[in-house]
Structure formats: C-alpha cells, structure tokens
Design a protein around this motif. Sequence first.
Motif, PDB file in Angstrom:
ATOM      1  N   CYS A  29       0.844  -1.203   0.000  1.00  0.00           N
ATOM      2  CA  CYS A  29       0.000   0.000   0.000  1.00  0.00           C
ATOM      3  C   CYS A  29       0.879   1.253   0.000  1.00  0.00           C
ATOM      4  O   CYS A  29       1.653   1.469   0.935  1.00  0.00           O
ATOM      5  CB  CYS A  29      -0.923  -0.008   1.221  1.00  0.00           C
ATOM      6  N   PRO A  30       0.758   2.128  -1.025  1.00  0.00           N
ATOM      7  CA  PRO A  30       1.565   3.346  -1.082  1.00  0.00           C
ATOM      8  C   PRO A  30       0.973   4.507  -0.279  1.00  0.00           C
ATOM      9  O   PRO A  30       1.652   5.507  -0.057  1.00  0.00           O
ATOM     10  CB  PRO A  30       1.590   3.677  -2.580  1.00  0.00           C
ATOM     11  N   ASP A  31      -0.287   4.379   0.142  1.00  0.00           N
ATOM     12  CA  ASP A  31      -0.919   5.449   0.916  1.00  0.00           C
ATOM     13  C   ASP A  31      -0.429   5.411   2.361  1.00  0.00           C
ATOM     14  O   ASP A  31       0.048   4.383   2.847  1.00  0.00           O
ATOM     15  CB  ASP A  31      -2.447   5.312   0.887  1.00  0.00           C
ATOM     16  N   HIS A  32      -0.573   6.524   3.060  1.00  0.00           N
ATOM     17  CA  HIS A  32      -0.072   6.630   4.430  1.00  0.00           C
ATOM     18  C   HIS A  32      -1.217   6.675   5.444  1.00  0.00           C
ATOM     19  O   HIS A  32      -2.294   7.202   5.153  1.00  0.00           O
ATOM     20  CB  HIS A  32       0.794   7.878   4.577  1.00  0.00           C
ATOM     21  N   GLY A  33      -0.960   6.144   6.623  1.00  0.00           N
ATOM     22  CA  GLY A  33      -1.916   6.209   7.718  1.00  0.00           C
ATOM     23  C   GLY A  33      -3.004   5.165   7.603  1.00  0.00           C
ATOM     24  O   GLY A  33      -3.244   4.589   6.536  1.00  0.00           O
ATOM     25  N   PRO A  34      -3.705   4.901   8.715  1.00  0.00           N
ATOM     26  CA  PRO A  34      -4.796   3.908   8.705  1.00  0.00           C
ATOM     27  C   PRO A  34      -5.898   4.251   7.711  1.00  0.00           C
ATOM     28  O   PRO A  34      -6.423   3.358   7.039  1.00  0.00           O
ATOM     29  CB  PRO A  34      -5.316   3.945  10.153  1.00  0.00           C
ATOM     30  N   LEU A  35      -6.272   5.533   7.610  1.00  0.00           N
ATOM     31  CA  LEU A  35      -7.332   5.917   6.675  1.00  0.00           C
ATOM     32  C   LEU A  35      -6.896   5.689   5.234  1.00  0.00           C
ATOM     33  O   LEU A  35      -7.687   5.244   4.400  1.00  0.00           O
ATOM     34  CB  LEU A  35      -7.716   7.378   6.895  1.00  0.00           C
ATOM     35  N   GLY A  36      -5.631   6.009   4.941  1.00  0.00           N
ATOM     36  CA  GLY A  36      -5.121   5.766   3.597  1.00  0.00           C
ATOM     37  C   GLY A  36      -5.120   4.285   3.262  1.00  0.00           C
ATOM     38  O   GLY A  36      -5.449   3.893   2.138  1.00  0.00           O
ATOM     39  N   PHE A  37      -4.759   3.447   4.247  1.00  0.00           N
ATOM     40  CA  PHE A  37      -4.759   2.008   4.029  1.00  0.00           C
ATOM     41  C   PHE A  37      -6.175   1.502   3.755  1.00  0.00           C
ATOM     42  O   PHE A  37      -6.405   0.721   2.833  1.00  0.00           O
ATOM     43  CB  PHE A  37      -4.175   1.294   5.251  1.00  0.00           C
ATOM     44  N   LYS A  38      -7.137   1.965   4.553  1.00  0.00           N
ATOM     45  CA  LYS A  38      -8.524   1.520   4.378  1.00  0.00           C
ATOM     46  C   LYS A  38      -9.078   1.975   3.029  1.00  0.00           C
ATOM     47  O   LYS A  38      -9.814   1.233   2.365  1.00  0.00           O
ATOM     48  CB  LYS A  38      -9.390   2.060   5.519  1.00  0.00           C
ATOM     49  N   ARG A  39      -8.732   3.169   2.623  1.00  0.00           N
ATOM     50  CA  ARG A  39      -9.177   3.650   1.311  1.00  0.00           C
ATOM     51  C   ARG A  39      -8.600   2.789   0.199  1.00  0.00           C
ATOM     52  O   ARG A  39      -9.291   2.425  -0.760  1.00  0.00           O
ATOM     53  CB  ARG A  39      -8.753   5.113   1.143  1.00  0.00           C
ATOM     54  N   TYR A  40      -7.337   2.445   0.337  1.00  0.00           N
ATOM     55  CA  TYR A  40      -6.666   1.641  -0.682  1.00  0.00           C
ATOM     56  C   TYR A  40      -7.262   0.242  -0.755  1.00  0.00           C
ATOM     57  O   TYR A  40      -7.424  -0.328  -1.842  1.00  0.00           O
ATOM     58  CB  TYR A  40      -5.174   1.569  -0.367  1.00  0.00           C
ATOM     59  N   VAL A  41      -7.612  -0.330   0.412  1.00  0.00           N
ATOM     60  CA  VAL A  41      -8.262  -1.637   0.446  1.00  0.00           C
ATOM     61  C   VAL A  41      -9.602  -1.580  -0.289  1.00  0.00           C
ATOM     62  O   VAL A  41      -9.935  -2.458  -1.099  1.00  0.00           O
ATOM     63  CB  VAL A  41      -8.467  -2.111   1.896  1.00  0.00           C
ATOM     64  N   SER A  42     -10.375  -0.541  -0.017  1.00  0.00           N
ATOM     65  CA  SER A  42     -11.689  -0.395  -0.663  1.00  0.00           C
ATOM     66  C   SER A  42     -11.552  -0.303  -2.176  1.00  0.00           C
ATOM     67  O   SER A  42     -12.344  -0.900  -2.927  1.00  0.00           O
ATOM     68  CB  SER A  42     -12.405   0.851  -0.128  1.00  0.00           C
ATOM     69  N   LEU A  43     -10.546   0.429  -2.644  1.00  0.00           N
ATOM     70  CA  LEU A  43     -10.328   0.552  -4.087  1.00  0.00           C
ATOM     71  C   LEU A  43      -9.907  -0.785  -4.692  1.00  0.00           C
ATOM     72  O   LEU A  43     -10.315  -1.133  -5.806  1.00  0.00           O
ATOM     73  CB  LEU A  43      -9.270   1.622  -4.372  1.00  0.00           C
ATOM     74  N   ALA A  44      -9.100  -1.548  -3.963  1.00  0.00           N
ATOM     75  CA  ALA A  44      -8.687  -2.865  -4.449  1.00  0.00           C
ATOM     76  C   ALA A  44      -9.882  -3.812  -4.535  1.00  0.00           C
ATOM     77  O   ALA A  44     -10.005  -4.598  -5.480  1.00  0.00           O
ATOM     78  CB  ALA A  44      -7.602  -3.447  -3.548  1.00  0.00           C
ATOM     79  N   VAL A  45     -10.774  -3.757  -3.548  1.00  0.00           N
ATOM     80  CA  VAL A  45     -11.993  -4.573  -3.568  1.00  0.00           C
ATOM     81  C   VAL A  45     -12.861  -4.186  -4.766  1.00  0.00           C
ATOM     82  O   VAL A  45     -13.400  -5.051  -5.469  1.00  0.00           O
ATOM     83  CB  VAL A  45     -12.776  -4.404  -2.250  1.00  0.00           C
ATOM     84  N   LEU A  46     -12.998  -2.882  -5.012  1.00  0.00           N
ATOM     85  CA  LEU A  46     -13.775  -2.410  -6.156  1.00  0.00           C
ATOM     86  C   LEU A  46     -13.178  -2.926  -7.458  1.00  0.00           C
ATOM     87  O   LEU A  46     -13.903  -3.411  -8.346  1.00  0.00           O
ATOM     88  CB  LEU A  46     -13.810  -0.878  -6.151  1.00  0.00           C
ATOM     89  N   ALA A  47     -11.833  -2.837  -7.577  1.00  0.00           N
ATOM     90  CA  ALA A  47     -11.165  -3.316  -8.786  1.00  0.00           C
ATOM     91  C   ALA A  47     -11.385  -4.813  -8.975  1.00  0.00           C
ATOM     92  O   ALA A  47     -11.616  -5.287 -10.095  1.00  0.00           O
ATOM     93  CB  ALA A  47      -9.674  -3.002  -8.716  1.00  0.00           C
ATOM     94  N   ARG A  48     -11.320  -5.560  -7.884  1.00  0.00           N
ATOM     95  CA  ARG A  48     -11.528  -7.006  -7.957  1.00  0.00           C
ATOM     96  C   ARG A  48     -12.940  -7.324  -8.438  1.00  0.00           C
ATOM     97  O   ARG A  48     -13.144  -8.193  -9.298  1.00  0.00           O
ATOM     98  CB  ARG A  48     -11.282  -7.639  -6.585  1.00  0.00           C
TER      99      ARG A  48
END
Length: 217
Positions: A175-194
């Motif tokens: 995950c290139p984003d920073h902080g817990p919120l950045g991580f959660k946002r990145y996870v959500s985007l990965a789920v959407l892409a999947r």
Amino acid sequence: MCLAKIEKLKNYIGHAIRQVDLIRRRVIQGEKIPHNDKIFSIFEPHTEWISKGKAGVPQELGLRVCILEDQYGFILHHHVMEKQTDDKVAVAMVDAARYKFPNLRRCSFDKGFYSPANKKELRNKLDVLVLPKKGKLNKIEREEETAEIFVQSKRKHSAVESAINGLENHGLDRCPDHGPLGFKRYVSLAVLARNFQIIGHHIQQKELKRTQRRKAA
C-alpha cells in the motif's frame, strides 16, 4: 510549512528515544518486551506483526483484511482488522453483509473464526452455518462436520484464497498510501477493482458461450 516539518522531526526524535529505551531494556536489562510496546514501523505506526503460521512466509508486517465473498466471486463486504483476530470479527462481518444483502442466509468460515459464542450467535442469524471447531470434537459435532453440506462448503474455501490473491494483484500487495485511513481507502479501491474484474470475467464467459453456440449452429 516550517512548523509542520518541526513537528514531524519531533515525532521522529520521540520514536528514536523510544527505540533506545527498548534496546536498553532488552539488551542490557534482559527484559522481555511486551508485544504491545513494540513498534514495527516509525513511518506507519499502525503496522502490526502478523503470524501466518505458513511455510515460507511465517510472518508479515501490515494489517489483516477480512473479506466475505459470495458464490459468484464477488466480495460482499470487507473489514480492516486493527488489533483484532478472526474470531472477533465473524459476527460483525455477517451483520454488515446482511444489512446490505438481506438474503444472505448461509456462510462458511475456517477454524480461525471459531468460538462457542460466535457459533451460538451466528446460528440464530443464518440458516446454514459452517464454522469448524478448534480442538477435539464430540459425537454431535463430528456428525455435524462430516455432513455433506458442511464438507462441500469447506472445499470452497480455496476460492476465497483466490480472491485474496486477486486483491494482492490489484494493489494490496503493498500500500503506497499513508496512515490507517489511507490504508482503508486503498483496500476499498482494491476490492472495487476485484469486483470489476469479476464482472468482466462473467461478461467474457457469456460472450464466449454465445460465440460457441453461433459456431455450432
């Protein structure tokens, strides 16, 4: 801007003082450092030590992510686990998924999600619950876990592993984003892409079958 840099520098100085103290306690005083006192990343303090118990990769650094997938391969719900284990999120995962998908009446878990309380509560929420017990089984539990529907559901757990690998291929390996919120946002985007990928796969399969029928006609 200058004040922000000063605060950032103070933060790193604080981390340095903390690490020196940990080294002194561990190396000089021979103290066993409690897990909660350890910091695994000064840049991302929310990083956790994850014991996977698998050959080749026994440990990882990061945050656990729990997903709930349907029979078609779509991820219905996901949850970033902060200082949580699987057995602490089982009920919450089902509740959140059923809020969005009320027709969810069947769910299968692996042993990591088991606890007597989870089994009791989830049985009241689902028509079919597949939740293998940790440890020795009594006669009733053995009959339950050797039933055809139980065994068939357990065999499908490999599909969830495929979804996890799919998420890693869509950006969650790092995950290139920073902080817990950045991580959660990145996870959500990965789920959407999947999920978009799964939609595309189903469309491709329909087109392929349509083409095969035309050629056969």
